[in-house]
Motif scaffolding. Structure first.
Motif, PDB file in Angstrom:
ATOM      1  N   GLU A 161       6.224   9.520 -53.322  1.00  0.00           N
ATOM      2  CA  GLU A 161       6.749   8.147 -53.433  1.00  0.00           C
ATOM      3  C   GLU A 161       7.840   7.854 -52.407  1.00  0.00           C
ATOM      4  O   GLU A 161       8.139   6.701 -52.138  1.00  0.00           O
ATOM      5  N   THR A 162       8.433   8.903 -51.841  1.00  0.00           N
ATOM      6  CA  THR A 162       9.522   8.681 -50.876  1.00  0.00           C
ATOM      7  C   THR A 162       9.034   8.637 -49.430  1.00  0.00           C
ATOM      8  O   THR A 162       9.838   8.514 -48.507  1.00  0.00           O
ATOM      9  N   ALA A 163       7.732   8.774 -49.227  1.00  0.00           N
ATOM     10  CA  ALA A 163       7.223   8.848 -47.843  1.00  0.00           C
ATOM     11  C   ALA A 163       7.470   7.533 -47.101  1.00  0.00           C
ATOM     12  O   ALA A 163       7.352   6.445 -47.673  1.00  0.00           O
ATOM     13  N   LYS A 164       7.821   7.681 -45.828  1.00  0.00           N
ATOM     14  CA  LYS A 164       8.010   6.500 -44.959  1.00  0.00           C
ATOM     15  C   LYS A 164       7.308   6.781 -43.649  1.00  0.00           C
ATOM     16  O   LYS A 164       7.626   7.764 -42.972  1.00  0.00           O
ATOM     17  N   PHE A 165       6.362   5.914 -43.327  1.00  0.00           N
ATOM     18  CA  PHE A 165       5.582   6.093 -42.104  1.00  0.00           C
ATOM     19  C   PHE A 165       6.052   5.075 -41.068  1.00  0.00           C
ATOM     20  O   PHE A 165       6.373   3.935 -41.417  1.00  0.00           O
ATOM     21  N   GLY A 166       6.041   5.475 -39.813  1.00  0.00           N
ATOM     22  CA  GLY A 166       6.440   4.511 -38.793  1.00  0.00           C
ATOM     23  C   GLY A 166       6.134   5.010 -37.399  1.00  0.00           C
ATOM     24  O   GLY A 166       5.954   6.217 -37.175  1.00  0.00           O
ATOM     25  N   GLN A 167       6.040   4.065 -36.489  1.00  0.00           N
ATOM     26  CA  GLN A 167       5.867   4.377 -35.059  1.00  0.00           C
ATOM     27  C   GLN A 167       7.022   3.693 -34.331  1.00  0.00           C
ATOM     28  O   GLN A 167       6.834   2.662 -33.671  1.00  0.00           O
ATOM     29  N   PRO A 168       8.231   4.268 -34.470  1.00  0.00           N
ATOM     30  CA  PRO A 168       9.410   3.581 -33.914  1.00  0.00           C
ATOM     31  C   PRO A 168       9.681   3.878 -32.442  1.00  0.00           C
ATOM     32  O   PRO A 168      10.779   3.607 -31.952  1.00  0.00           O
ATOM     33  N   GLU A 169       8.699   4.413 -31.717  1.00  0.00           N
ATOM     34  CA  GLU A 169       8.917   4.765 -30.310  1.00  0.00           C
ATOM     35  C   GLU A 169       9.403   3.578 -29.494  1.00  0.00           C
ATOM     36  O   GLU A 169      10.113   3.734 -28.505  1.00  0.00           O
ATOM     37  N   GLY A 186      -0.943   7.530 -31.883  1.00  0.00           N
ATOM     38  CA  GLY A 186      -0.545   6.470 -32.817  1.00  0.00           C
ATOM     39  C   GLY A 186      -1.154   5.105 -32.543  1.00  0.00           C
ATOM     40  O   GLY A 186      -1.470   4.367 -33.478  1.00  0.00           O
ATOM     41  N   THR A 187      -1.324   4.765 -31.263  1.00  0.00           N
ATOM     42  CA  THR A 187      -1.892   3.438 -30.987  1.00  0.00           C
ATOM     43  C   THR A 187      -3.396   3.418 -31.262  1.00  0.00           C
ATOM     44  O   THR A 187      -3.976   2.351 -31.446  1.00  0.00           O
ATOM     45  N   GLN A 188      -4.022   4.584 -31.297  1.00  0.00           N
ATOM     46  CA  GLN A 188      -5.473   4.643 -31.514  1.00  0.00           C
ATOM     47  C   GLN A 188      -5.821   4.909 -32.970  1.00  0.00           C
ATOM     48  O   GLN A 188      -6.753   4.299 -33.516  1.00  0.00           O
ATOM     49  N   ARG A 189      -5.076   5.834 -33.596  1.00  0.00           N
ATOM     50  CA  ARG A 189      -5.438   6.190 -34.978  1.00  0.00           C
ATOM     51  C   ARG A 189      -4.900   5.198 -36.004  1.00  0.00           C
ATOM     52  O   ARG A 189      -5.589   4.874 -36.965  1.00  0.00           O
ATOM     53  N   LEU A 190      -3.669   4.701 -35.816  1.00  0.00           N
ATOM     54  CA  LEU A 190      -3.107   3.815 -36.852  1.00  0.00           C
ATOM     55  C   LEU A 190      -3.984   2.582 -37.085  1.00  0.00           C
ATOM     56  O   LEU A 190      -4.283   2.255 -38.240  1.00  0.00           O
ATOM     57  N   PRO A 191      -4.465   1.869 -36.023  1.00  0.00           N
ATOM     58  CA  PRO A 191      -5.348   0.729 -36.303  1.00  0.00           C
ATOM     59  C   PRO A 191      -6.643   1.119 -37.002  1.00  0.00           C
ATOM     60  O   PRO A 191      -7.190   0.344 -37.784  1.00  0.00           O
ATOM     61  N   ARG A 192      -7.116   2.361 -36.762  1.00  0.00           N
ATOM     62  CA  ARG A 192      -8.342   2.792 -37.460  1.00  0.00           C
ATOM     63  C   ARG A 192      -8.064   2.973 -38.949  1.00  0.00           C
ATOM     64  O   ARG A 192      -8.952   2.808 -39.768  1.00  0.00           O
ATOM     65  N   TYR A 193      -6.840   3.352 -39.304  1.00  0.00           N
ATOM     66  CA  TYR A 193      -6.497   3.504 -40.722  1.00  0.00           C
ATOM     67  C   TYR A 193      -6.160   2.158 -41.367  1.00  0.00           C
ATOM     68  O   TYR A 193      -6.653   1.832 -42.427  1.00  0.00           O
ATOM     69  N   VAL A 194      -5.267   1.378 -40.714  1.00  0.00           N
ATOM     70  CA  VAL A 194      -4.678   0.225 -41.421  1.00  0.00           C
ATOM     71  C   VAL A 194      -5.075  -1.115 -40.822  1.00  0.00           C
ATOM     72  O   VAL A 194      -4.653  -2.152 -41.331  1.00  0.00           O
ATOM     73  N   LYS A 217      -5.685  -3.785 -37.250  1.00  0.00           N
ATOM     74  CA  LYS A 217      -4.882  -4.192 -36.088  1.00  0.00           C
ATOM     75  C   LYS A 217      -3.551  -4.850 -36.491  1.00  0.00           C
ATOM     76  O   LYS A 217      -2.517  -4.582 -35.893  1.00  0.00           O
ATOM     77  N   ALA A 218      -3.593  -5.722 -37.518  1.00  0.00           N
ATOM     78  CA  ALA A 218      -2.394  -6.507 -37.829  1.00  0.00           C
ATOM     79  C   ALA A 218      -1.221  -5.598 -38.183  1.00  0.00           C
ATOM     80  O   ALA A 218      -0.126  -5.712 -37.615  1.00  0.00           O
ATOM     81  N   LYS A 219      -1.453  -4.690 -39.113  1.00  0.00           N
ATOM     82  CA  LYS A 219      -0.348  -3.815 -39.530  1.00  0.00           C
ATOM     83  C   LYS A 219       0.018  -2.818 -38.426  1.00  0.00           C
ATOM     84  O   LYS A 219       1.188  -2.487 -38.247  1.00  0.00           O
ATOM     85  N   ALA A 220      -1.000  -2.335 -37.701  1.00  0.00           N
ATOM     86  CA  ALA A 220      -0.715  -1.367 -36.634  1.00  0.00           C
ATOM     87  C   ALA A 220       0.144  -2.022 -35.545  1.00  0.00           C
ATOM     88  O   ALA A 220       1.134  -1.454 -35.083  1.00  0.00           O
ATOM     89  N   MET A 221      -0.214  -3.238 -35.151  1.00  0.00           N
ATOM     90  CA  MET A 221       0.573  -3.961 -34.133  1.00  0.00           C
ATOM     91  C   MET A 221       1.989  -4.193 -34.643  1.00  0.00           C
ATOM     92  O   MET A 221       2.968  -4.003 -33.912  1.00  0.00           O
ATOM     93  N   ASP A 222       2.091  -4.643 -35.887  1.00  0.00           N
ATOM     94  CA  ASP A 222       3.388  -4.904 -36.514  1.00  0.00           C
ATOM     95  C   ASP A 222       4.261  -3.642 -36.420  1.00  0.00           C
ATOM     96  O   ASP A 222       5.414  -3.687 -35.954  1.00  0.00           O
ATOM     97  N   ARG A 270       8.994  -1.049 -37.483  1.00  0.00           N
ATOM     98  CA  ARG A 270       9.350  -0.991 -38.906  1.00  0.00           C
ATOM     99  C   ARG A 270       8.625   0.159 -39.601  1.00  0.00           C
ATOM    100  O   ARG A 270       7.599   0.637 -39.122  1.00  0.00           O
ATOM    101  N   PHE A 271       9.203   0.603 -40.727  1.00  0.00           N
ATOM    102  CA  PHE A 271       8.581   1.674 -41.502  1.00  0.00           C
ATOM    103  C   PHE A 271       7.719   1.083 -42.614  1.00  0.00           C
ATOM    104  O   PHE A 271       7.964  -0.018 -43.105  1.00  0.00           O
ATOM    105  N   MET A 272       6.729   1.859 -43.013  1.00  0.00           N
ATOM    106  CA  MET A 272       5.840   1.473 -44.116  1.00  0.00           C
ATOM    107  C   MET A 272       6.105   2.455 -45.260  1.00  0.00           C
ATOM    108  O   MET A 272       6.086   3.664 -45.031  1.00  0.00           O
ATOM    109  N   ASP A 273       6.388   1.941 -46.452  1.00  0.00           N
ATOM    110  CA  ASP A 273       6.640   2.885 -47.545  1.00  0.00           C
ATOM    111  C   ASP A 273       5.317   3.381 -48.144  1.00  0.00           C
ATOM    112  O   ASP A 273       4.231   2.926 -47.751  1.00  0.00           O
ATOM    113  N   ALA A 274       5.442   4.303 -49.093  1.00  0.00           N
ATOM    114  CA  ALA A 274       4.249   4.977 -49.619  1.00  0.00           C
ATOM    115  C   ALA A 274       3.300   3.991 -50.309  1.00  0.00           C
ATOM    116  O   ALA A 274       2.076   4.086 -50.176  1.00  0.00           O
TER     117      ALA A 274
END
Ligand code: CAA
Length: 258
Positions: A124-132, A143-151, A153-158, A164-168
């Motif tokens: 429950e405490t996990a925080k995911f992010g691509q803050p580079e 990250g730019t290739q796999r994240l959009p495949r998971y979530v 384009k909209a959330k990956a671009m965001d 920003r971080f994404m919580d669990a």
């Protein structure tokens, strides 16, 4: 081999690799990445191991590539050195199922490492992010290739553009993680998933992993054909006979990877 930045434990048929640089929130430096590559390769080659868990601490799975190590590097050093390559190649080459058990920060390279695994179980405490983007760079290990495949384009671009971080909870809702559990239950949940996987025929597990991964690499028609051929080929195995006989005889199958 004695490792300094990771801990490797093999219990029954599951290998658990724990990232262990607590003072740097498990930031991925070249030593850790080298050791991780070695441990993954060894676990994959170890006949006793049937599933691998990759995890970190309660506070951080990994807070990204090591910024201290990278900060003074030139283009030429990064280009020629490519210190991420051994570990990313090693994860990609593992044939056995790999579960990421993520608690706390999974940022930058940490998020990317988790996404390279076959699926992610989060606390429950996990925080995911691509803050580079906050460092004046972009993701460098997928990250730019796999994240959009998971979530998508909209959330990956965001995430890539704002950092920003994404919580669990959002990560589960978005398809980045398969399950969310309280932090104290994280390893228990990952071990129980790994134990379930370890009971199956390794032939079928490897085929399932290859077929699902193929979905991200090819067209639907080609992927369906690939799946069908693997499905057909499993009928050449003793484990298929055992699995189906055991079902009909109402008993637990005894798979032998044959
Ligand atoms: N590299 C090196 N050291 C790191 C690190 C990183 N990515 N993340 C954290 N640390 C270190 C900090 O420098 C600090 O060390 P000192 O005590 O020696 O100063 C220690 O870990 C604890 O960190 P904080 O004091 O910052 O802890 P916090 O709880 O206040 O904040 C955090 C936690 C939000 C995760 C914050 O540490 C942070 O933002 N870290 C950087 C995240 C990041 O930008 N990641 C992307 C890296 S670039 C990358 O990954 C490129 C790629 O795709 C390949």
């Amino acid at each position: 081999m004695a490792y300094e930045t990771i801990i490797v434990e093999v219990d029954d048929d599951v290998a658990t690799i724990t990232l262990n640089r607590p003072d740097a929130l498990n930031a991925l430096n070249s030593q850790l990445l080298g050791e991780l590559a070695q441990a993954l390769t060894e676990a994959d080659a170890n006949d006793k191991v049937r599933c691998i868990i990759l995890t970190g601490s309660a506070k951080a799975f990994a807070a990204g590539a090591d910024i201290k190590e990278m900060s003074e590097k030139s283009f030429v050093e990064m280009f020629l050195g490519d210190f991420f390559e051994p570990a990313t190649e090693a994860v990609a080459k593992v044939r056995k199922p790999v579960i990421a058990a993520v608690s706390g920060y999974a940022l930058g390279g940490g998020c990317e490492l988790a996404m390279m695994c076959d699926f992610i179980i989060a606390s429950e405490t996990a925080k995911f992010g691509q803050p580079e983007i906050n460092l004046g760079v972009i993701a460098g290990i997928g990250g730019t290739q796999r994240l959009p495949r998971y979530v998508g384009k909209a959330k990956a671009m965001d995430m890539h553009l704002t950092g920003r971080f994404m919580d669990a909870e959002e990560a589960e809702r978005s398809g980045l993680v398969s399950r969310v559990v309280p932090v104290k239950q994280l390893m228990e949940e990952a071990q129980s998933a790994a134990a379930k996987i370890a009971e199956k025929s390794m032939l079928a597990s490897i085929a399932a992993k290859q077929a699902v991964n193929r979905a991200f690499e090819t067209t639907l028609d080609e992927g369906l054909l690939f799946e069908r051929r693997l499905f057909h080929s499993l009928f050449a195995t003793e484990d298929q006979k055992e699995g189906m006989s055991a079902f009909l005889e109402k008993r637990t199958p005894q798979f032998r990877d044959r």
